[in-house]
Scaffold this active site. Structure first.
Site, PDB file in Angstrom:
ATOM      1  N   ASP A  93     -13.879   2.150   6.738  1.00  0.00           N
ATOM      2  CA  ASP A  93     -12.840   2.942   6.079  1.00  0.00           C
ATOM      3  C   ASP A  93     -13.389   3.604   4.817  1.00  0.00           C
ATOM      4  OD1 ASP A  93     -10.123   3.946   5.581  1.00  0.00           O
ATOM      5  OD2 ASP A  93     -10.219   2.616   3.860  1.00  0.00           O
ATOM      6  N   LYS A 125      -7.538  -1.774   6.103  1.00  0.00           N
ATOM      7  CA  LYS A 125      -7.781  -2.435   4.805  1.00  0.00           C
ATOM      8  C   LYS A 125      -6.886  -3.666   4.657  1.00  0.00           C
ATOM      9  CE  LYS A 125      -7.385   1.343   2.096  1.00  0.00           C
ATOM     10  NZ  LYS A 125      -7.687   2.572   2.814  1.00  0.00           N
ATOM     11  N   HIS A 128       0.854  -1.192   0.000  1.00  0.00           N
ATOM     12  CA  HIS A 128       0.000   0.000   0.000  1.00  0.00           C
ATOM     13  C   HIS A 128       0.887   1.238   0.000  1.00  0.00           C
ATOM     14  CE1 HIS A 128      -4.277   1.059   0.403  1.00  0.00           C
ATOM     15  NE2 HIS A 128      -3.804   2.226   0.836  1.00  0.00           N
ATOM     16  N   SER A 162      -6.498   3.858   8.455  1.00  0.00           N
ATOM     17  CA  SER A 162      -7.161   3.631   7.170  1.00  0.00           C
ATOM     18  C   SER A 162      -6.418   2.537   6.389  1.00  0.00           C
ATOM     19  CB  SER A 162      -7.176   4.948   6.382  1.00  0.00           C
ATOM     20  OG  SER A 162      -7.480   4.731   5.033  1.00  0.00           O
ATOM     21  N   ARG A 199     -13.150  12.226   4.672  1.00  0.00           N
ATOM     22  CA  ARG A 199     -11.841  12.870   4.859  1.00  0.00           C
ATOM     23  C   ARG A 199     -11.395  13.573   3.580  1.00  0.00           C
ATOM     24  NH1 ARG A 199      -8.134   8.370   5.894  1.00  0.00           N
ATOM     25  NH2 ARG A 199      -6.547   9.973   6.029  1.00  0.00           N
TER      26      ARG A 199
END
Ligand code: URA
Length: 431
Positions: free
Chosen positions: A161, A187, A82, A183, A168
């Site tokens: 999320d 995930k 990520h 966040s 956000r």
């Protein structure tokens, strides 16, 4: 418990208990806490921070807001990656097919655009038909069948999320270490990752502006990973200038396809090989980074990585004809080249200005749920350290009628900073 009391407590810099955090996450997921209270709470968190314990509790509550996948029966080791968000960062579109083509299955949950940074899901939706809302069953089946999944938060997977993320994006509450860490890690945990490579971006076009902030975010995510029993590697990479040339959804997909076919900008290719190599080592497919890198290079050279990308697009309902002929992807009406007004060395190509300009053209959202324009964006032709002649193309604008092309033109010229002296190129990775 009342949501308003939890907001007030955070506003007054007090630590929230696990029960309060779980109550809040449950309420935002089932809709009993409205958007305005969630937004106020997110702003209080942004301003006042969270303790490591609160951040861990928030992560686990969000991960458990839907199914938490256990992939141990499906794959030997579930490895994921990520990025913390940047401009022109289409790394996942390249790295995942490369790694999957090397025999390491990857099931990834990505995000949409966030503030000035682009999002993998928005990019993928440039391909007509591509679905980013796979169910848990679809996720698991596809991972088994083709060894590659690239989807988003859904009703089943990390829904909290998905909801908080969308708020956000449009309430100025992105740039918060606890909110970013929870966040991302929620995930990863929900998608069943056992080992995770985190690409922590640092610089003007990142949410972490300097190395100290980036290290703090990295440490926070490593410690959440440890508590959740996941192995985590963090890489700190440059995001002062855009990665690669393309910024904007369809433009970035096109560039990723070219990169998977062995072309594409050198910096993007090199960045992707490095991230892929770390994933292959973490997934025990390679002994060391050198041999992992060789495997990744071969996956591109043989066409196996591109083939995997085609399989992915097909499996998720996308029209693969657009991958074979990326010039067919949706295109903007107007293309305008901005040229250098002077000669010299480039000392800065401000990724944040370029990212914000892309959002202004319609590549990102100003309000929750806004449709986006997949066609708009830029091709950046110059990098920090380049010697530029007056009149040389700096950036190409792709825009549509009614978008604020004239307004972004001025901002874009300002994004390029000059020196008369030689300037060193920026590194791709810091640590
Ligand atoms: N990526 C995410 O998934 N969440 C963030 O908050 C930032 C980047």
């Amino acid at each position: 418990m009342r949501a308003v009391d939890i907001i007030i407590k955070k506003r007054d810099r007090q630590e929230l208990s696990r029960a309060e955090i779980e109550f809040f996450v449950k309420g935002l997921t089932d809709g009993s806490i409205p958007d305005y209270q969630v937004s106020a709470w997110a702003m209080a968190v942004l301003l006042n921070g969270m303790t490591p314990q609160e951040t861990t509790d928030l992560t686990l509550a969000m991960a458990h807001s839907g199914d938490v996948l256990d992939l141990s029966g499906l794959v030997e080791i579930a490895v994921d990656k990520h990025s913390t968000g940047g401009v022109g960062d289409k790394t996942s579109l390249v790295v995942l097919p490369v790694v999957a083509a090397c025999g390491l299955p990857v099931g990834k949950m990505s995000g949409r655009g966030l503030g000035f940074s682009g999002g993998t899901l928005d990019k993928l939706e440039s391909i007509p038909g591509y679905r980013v809302d796979l169910t848990t069953e679809e996720f698991e089946r596809q991972l088994q069948e083709i060894g590659l999944v690239l989807t988003g938060q859904s009703k089943n997977l990390a829904p909290a999320d998905g909801l908080l993320y969308a708020l956000r994006d449009v309430t100025g509450t992105v740039q918060s270490i606890p909110l970013i860490a929870s966040s991302i890690m929620s995930k990863k945990i929900a998608a069943g990752a056992q080992a995770i490579v985190l690409d922590v971006k640092v610089g003007r076009g990142a949410f972490m502006k300097d190395l100290d902030q980036a290290r703090a975010l990295a440490r926070q995510m490593i410690s959440i990973g440890e508590l959740a029993g996941r192995r985590v590697v963090t890489l700190l990479s440059d995001m002062n200038q855009p990665l690669g040339n393309a910024v904007g959804n369809a433009l970035e997909v096109r560039e990723a396809i070219v990169t998977l076919q062995g072309g594409g900008p050198a910096d993007l290719g090199e960045h992707c090989l490095h991230v892929a190599a770390h994933m292959l080592v973490l997934g025990r497919c390679a002994r060391d980074l050198e041999s992992a890198r060789r495997m990744a290079v071969q996956a591109i050279a043989s066409g196996a990585a591109f083939e995997k990308f085609c399989l992915l697009v097909e499996a998720q309902g996308g029209d693969v004809a657009f991958v074979h002929e990326p010039q067919k992807l949706p295109q903007a009406e107007f293309v305008e080249v901005l040229a250098a007004e002077r000669a010299g060395y480039l000392s800065g190509v401000d990724a944040r200005v370029i990212g914000e300009a892309a959002v202004a053209l319609g590549a990102g959202r100003l309000r929750k749920g806004d449709p986006i324009d997949h066609t708009v964006g830029f091709l950046v032709h110059a990098r920090v350290g380049d010697r530029i002649q007056a009149g040389q193309p700096l950036i190409t604008i792709h825009a549509n009628r009614g978008t604020r092309q004239a307004k972004v033109r001025g901002a874009l010229q300002e994004a390029f900073e000059w020196s008369d002296d030689v300037v060193r190129a920026l590194p791709l990775f810091y640590e």
